[in-house]
Design a protein around this motif. Structure first.
Motif, PDB file in Angstrom:
ATOM      1  N   CYS A 418       0.819  -1.212   0.000  1.00  0.00           N
ATOM      2  CA  CYS A 418       0.000   0.000   0.000  1.00  0.00           C
ATOM      3  C   CYS A 418       0.849   1.257   0.000  1.00  0.00           C
ATOM      4  N   PHE A 419       2.161   1.136  -0.269  1.00  0.00           N
ATOM      5  CA  PHE A 419       3.004   2.322  -0.336  1.00  0.00           C
ATOM      6  C   PHE A 419       3.877   2.239  -1.585  1.00  0.00           C
ATOM      7  N   PRO A 420       4.141   3.370  -2.221  1.00  0.00           N
ATOM      8  CA  PRO A 420       4.921   3.376  -3.461  1.00  0.00           C
ATOM      9  C   PRO A 420       6.375   2.979  -3.226  1.00  0.00           C
ATOM     10  N   GLY A 421       6.993   2.470  -4.277  1.00  0.00           N
ATOM     11  CA  GLY A 421       8.424   2.192  -4.248  1.00  0.00           C
ATOM     12  C   GLY A 421       8.826   1.004  -3.423  1.00  0.00           C
ATOM     13  N   SER A 422       7.880   0.127  -3.099  1.00  0.00           N
ATOM     14  CA  SER A 422       8.203  -1.072  -2.335  1.00  0.00           C
ATOM     15  C   SER A 422       9.111  -1.975  -3.159  1.00  0.00           C
ATOM     16  N   ARG A 423       9.985  -2.675  -2.470  1.00  0.00           N
ATOM     17  CA  ARG A 423      10.917  -3.579  -3.144  1.00  0.00           C
ATOM     18  C   ARG A 423      10.134  -4.726  -3.793  1.00  0.00           C
ATOM     19  N   LEU A 424      10.387  -4.962  -5.075  1.00  0.00           N
ATOM     20  CA  LEU A 424       9.668  -5.988  -5.805  1.00  0.00           C
ATOM     21  C   LEU A 424      10.500  -7.262  -5.891  1.00  0.00           C
ATOM     22  N   LEU A 425      10.071  -8.282  -5.152  1.00  0.00           N
ATOM     23  CA  LEU A 425      10.671  -9.605  -5.246  1.00  0.00           C
ATOM     24  C   LEU A 425       9.732 -10.570  -5.960  1.00  0.00           C
ATOM     25  N   GLU A 426       8.483 -10.165  -6.125  1.00  0.00           N
ATOM     26  CA  GLU A 426       7.486 -10.985  -6.797  1.00  0.00           C
ATOM     27  C   GLU A 426       7.539 -10.736  -8.305  1.00  0.00           C
TER      28      GLU A 426
END
Length: 804
Positions: A418-426
């Motif tokens: 629910c917050f921008p710029g989260s680390r994408l591991l998916e």
């Protein structure tokens, strides 16, 4: 040998626990008799303490166990116990399970007596334990308690298939394959060779036969993977949900040791930065989130209720996807999604909070249980392997993703943040976008949320930004629908957004930190009884399968601020809508693509209630009639204070026509106000391809009546009890609901059925629902509604309950 027996009837239950309850000699005659699924307590509709279901309890059952051989075992399978369970047989402790949203199996063999009755006891802790996901902090939903999903016995060989995952490979090529992962359990660590013979069946027709030899490694857990060529395979799709059965037979030294059947489907899933592709076809995902709760019963509802929710989503709301928020849900619901062609986002339990290392181990176990249990449902298009709306935790989420991919690399992973710029591991950036305020753009751009060019899916929108009750005023209910339309329009118009899953399908129970103070979150496009609010038609009108035309207004001027009717929204998939006032044709209206350029079906907006009536009925010239209509329409929307230019135009009109202010007031009252005059009646006709497909009457003189409708009139007990939903509405003869009706009534049943919840209830927003459940007996049944105002409404439903 592999035999599964349902054991859902005739349990004993008490809402407390003592160690003596697990003993064989304990007298449980004072315990309640219950059937599974079972909630540890029936809760009120609202305004109850949230601790009401958070206690320890005990279930007991006298269990007949058939004879088994030395190379066989007997298990008990629980599909869901909330939240923690310990299982005893004949007083002997056999195992435990932490977590209420995934099933588990316990080996009964060490304590079981064959060809005899055995005493099964289950300790259930339904408290919100901080060591078990999703708990440890606040949670925006109630979890309820009890053995709330079905239970069965399973007799099997000591070498058996624990789970099987059936996948399609290269399905869009000339050489499609079926890949099968068999997760074998070798309970006594034997070596040797077993055979697996299989057939793939479609509608009772065998399309593939095969045989494979499996060398046992001696390890307790063993994965065996093999491929088979597929020819002339029919792909599962949202418009053509083709399903198959894979039947497997294990043999050892020529002796059959187990039969297994798995329903499956084959489809190609591809998630790219430019969208979601199913079988090579780009599809915009239009969906809603679903909790698994029901009024009074909490989570404990059987197959038919689970089926009905899937049917409502697909057939009534017209969506093509559902997110299971925020945990795996009933196999029955998934089965029906498979059959209907409804895409499913399946995710692990959790809500914002990440616990300690032991908590994370349980969460990883949830990933494994979810995929092994649900993996053969072709409707599931993505695995949610991140705790909903949690902070980044790279080490933890690297493990959840690695585990998911090792078990099933045929689907992408996602993780709802629910917050921008989260680390994408998916594989997919799944994001809850609550940007829309009712005045701004519906959704933010992908680059603002994901910060990169990646596959992107909106997993929640609206919801808590604009709670709406079924008994709110008309404008508020319509504004909720307009907000959902705005988001959908933005989604359809942005090629970087693969879809949007709205919050939420229906209202749901929640903790004191959330909701409206009465333990309900009114975020749904339906109420908790699955009765539509205006916003539900924002979704229903976007599909093409069934004609939809919903008039968002009662057409009563007094419902609106300043008694100004204003624009009336019609949520429809019709090509046009004709409106008649008092039987006289006013105008034909068309979808407002200028306001909603990207929606499949923009709403029709009624912004002209006169047509050419002033010109026809009065003595004004065409030009003067047009000016009068324009000025009066502006007054009807904005109030009586005209601007300078319009005031001058009104003065000139008076000079040209000889009208005075009193004449103008009378004219406005005649055509707009209606105060003191005859009540207006309106007729709306919806047209598709030139044919009238929907007709709606709105008559201000219509009289209310109490109406009872029932989802189905034949109930069938199979593996457990059955139920049906009843809806009582205060409606006119045209089916229009009186939204401010709150009459109370009493429910009377005869025959082998009973009401879930109280037998005396009141309308909420003009309608209310309740469920009837069977009692384990066959026969005829009836339901009657007794109202102090409307008398007795006798609905001879002739419900046939077929005992198992």
């Amino acid at each position: 040998m592999r035999i599964i027996k349902d054991i859902n009837f005739n349990w004993k239950y008490t809402d407390q626990f003592k160690e003596e309850f697990i003993g064989e000699d304990f007298d449980d005659s004072h315990f309640s008799e219950v059937n599974i699924p079972h909630s540890n307590i029936e809760v009120p509709f609202n305004n109850f303490p949230e601790e009401i279901y958070q206690f320890e309890s005990c279930y007991r059952k006298s269990l007949w166990i058939d004879k088994w051989h030395d190379d066989e075992m007997v298990f008990i399978h629980f599909e869901g116990v909330m939240t923690y369970a310990k299982v005893y047989l004949n007083g002997q402790y056999l195992g435990e399970h932490k977590g209420g949203y995934t099933g588990f199996r316990i080996d009964l063999t060490p304590a079981a007596r064959s060809e005899d009755y055995n005493l099964l006891a289950v300790y259930v802790d339904s408290r919100e334990r901080s060591d078990i996901p999703p708990f440890g902090h606040v949670v925006d939903y109630m979890t309820f308690g009890g053995i709330y999903r079905e239970v069965s016995l399973e007799y099997c060989h000591k070498v058996y298939i624990e789970s099987s995952l059936i996948k399609g490979r290269n399905l869009l090529s000339e050489t499609p394959l079926m890949e099968v992962d068999l997760h074998l359990k070798n309970s006594d660590g034997r070596s040797g060779v077993i055979s697996c013979n299989g057939e793939l069946v479609r509608e009772n027709r065998c399309v593939l036969n095969f045989s494979r030899e499996i060398a046992l490694s001696g390890n307790e857990n063993q994965l065996h993977r093999f491929n088979c060529s597929l020819e002339n395979i029919e792909l599962w799709d949202i418009e053509n949900p083709a399903l198959y059965h894979l039947n497997l037979t294990l043999t050892e030294k020529g002796k059959e040791t187990g039969n297994y059947s798995y329903r499956c489907g084959f489809r190609d899933i591809s998630y790219r930065p430019d969208g979601f592709f199913l079988n090579g076809r780009r599809i915009k995902i239009r969906g809603l989130n679903r909790h698994q709760t029901y009024p009074y019963a909490g989570n404990a509802m059987p197959k038919s209720a689970q089926y009905k929710d899937a049917e409502i989503l697909k057939e009534e709301l017209g969506v093509n996807a559902v997110r299971l928020s925020h945990y795996p849900q009933s196999r029955h619901f998934l089965d029906r999604c498979d059959e209907l062609g409804l895409l499913v986002f399946d995710e692990i339990p959790g809500w914002q909070h990440i616990g300690d290392d032991d908590w994370k181990k349980i969460s990883l176990k949830n990933v494994e249980e979810m995929i092994k249990t649900d993996g053969n449902h072709p409707s599931i298009f993505i695995w949610g392997v991140r705790i909903n709306e949690s902070q980044d935790d790279d080490e933890f989420y690297a493990k959840t993703n690695d585990l998911a991919r090792s078990l099933d690399n045929s689907r992408p992973t996602g993780g709802v943040r629910c917050f921008p710029g989260s680390r994408l591991l998916e594989d997919v950036y799944t994001y809850n976008d609550f940007n829309h305020s009712g005045k701004n753009a519906g959704l933010i751009k992908r680059k603002k949320a994901a910060k990169s060019k990646v596959p992107y899916l909106i997993t929640e929108h609206n919801g808590h930004m604009f709670p709406s009750k079924k008994f709110d005023n008309e404008k508020h209910r319509t504004d909720q629908a307009k907000r959902h339309l705005t988001v959908l329009d933005r989604m359809y118009g942005d090629s970087e957004i693969s879809g949007a899953i709205g919050w939420s399908m229906f209202d749901y129970y929640t903790h004191q930190d959330f909701g409206s103070g009465d333990k309900i979150c009114y975020h749904g496009v339906m109420d908790m009884f699955r009765i539509p609010k205006n916003a539900s038609f924002a979704y229903a009108s976007q599909q093409d399968e069934n004609p939809v035309m919903y008039i968002s207004s009662s057409m009563n001027i007094g419902e609106n601020e300043g008694s100004l009717l204003g624009d009336v929204y019609i949520f429809t998939n019709c090509d046009s809508v004709k409106m008649y006032k008092g039987g006289n044709f006013v105008k034909e209206f068309y979808p407002r693509r200028d306001l909603y350029p990207h929606l499949p079906h923009p709403p029709v907006i009624i912004d002209d209630f006169l047509g050419d009536a002033i010109e026809k009925n009065e003595t004004f010239s065409r030009r003067n009639a047009a000016v009068i209509k324009e000025l009066m329409t502006k007054i009807s929307r904005e109030g009586y204070s005209l601007g300078l230019i319009d005031t001058i135009r009104m003065g000139l009109l008076f000079l040209k026509t000889g009208m005075n202010y009193k004449d103008a007031e009378d004219l406005y009252t005649k055509y707009f106000g209606g105060w003191g005059g005859a009540a207006n009646s309106y007729t709306f006709e919806g047209f598709i391809d030139g044919e009238c497909v929907k007709r709606v009457e709105k008559n201000q003189n219509a009289l209310p009546r109490l109406v009872l409708s029932v989802d189905k009139t034949e109930l069938r007990e199979e593996e457990t009890w059955d139920c049906t939903r009843c809806i009582v509405s205060l409606a006119d003869s045209s089916g229009n609901i009186f939204h401010y009706g709150n009459d109370a009534f009493h429910i009377e049943t005869t025959g082998p059925i009973e009401v879930i919840g109280p037998e005396t209830i009141a309308l909420v927003g003009g309608s209310v629902g309740f469920w009837l459940k069977t009692r384990g007996e066959g026969g005829q049944a009836q339901v009657k509604i007794h109202s102090g105002r409307f008398g007795t409404i006798e609905e001879n439903l002739n419900i046939e309950v077929r005992g198992k």
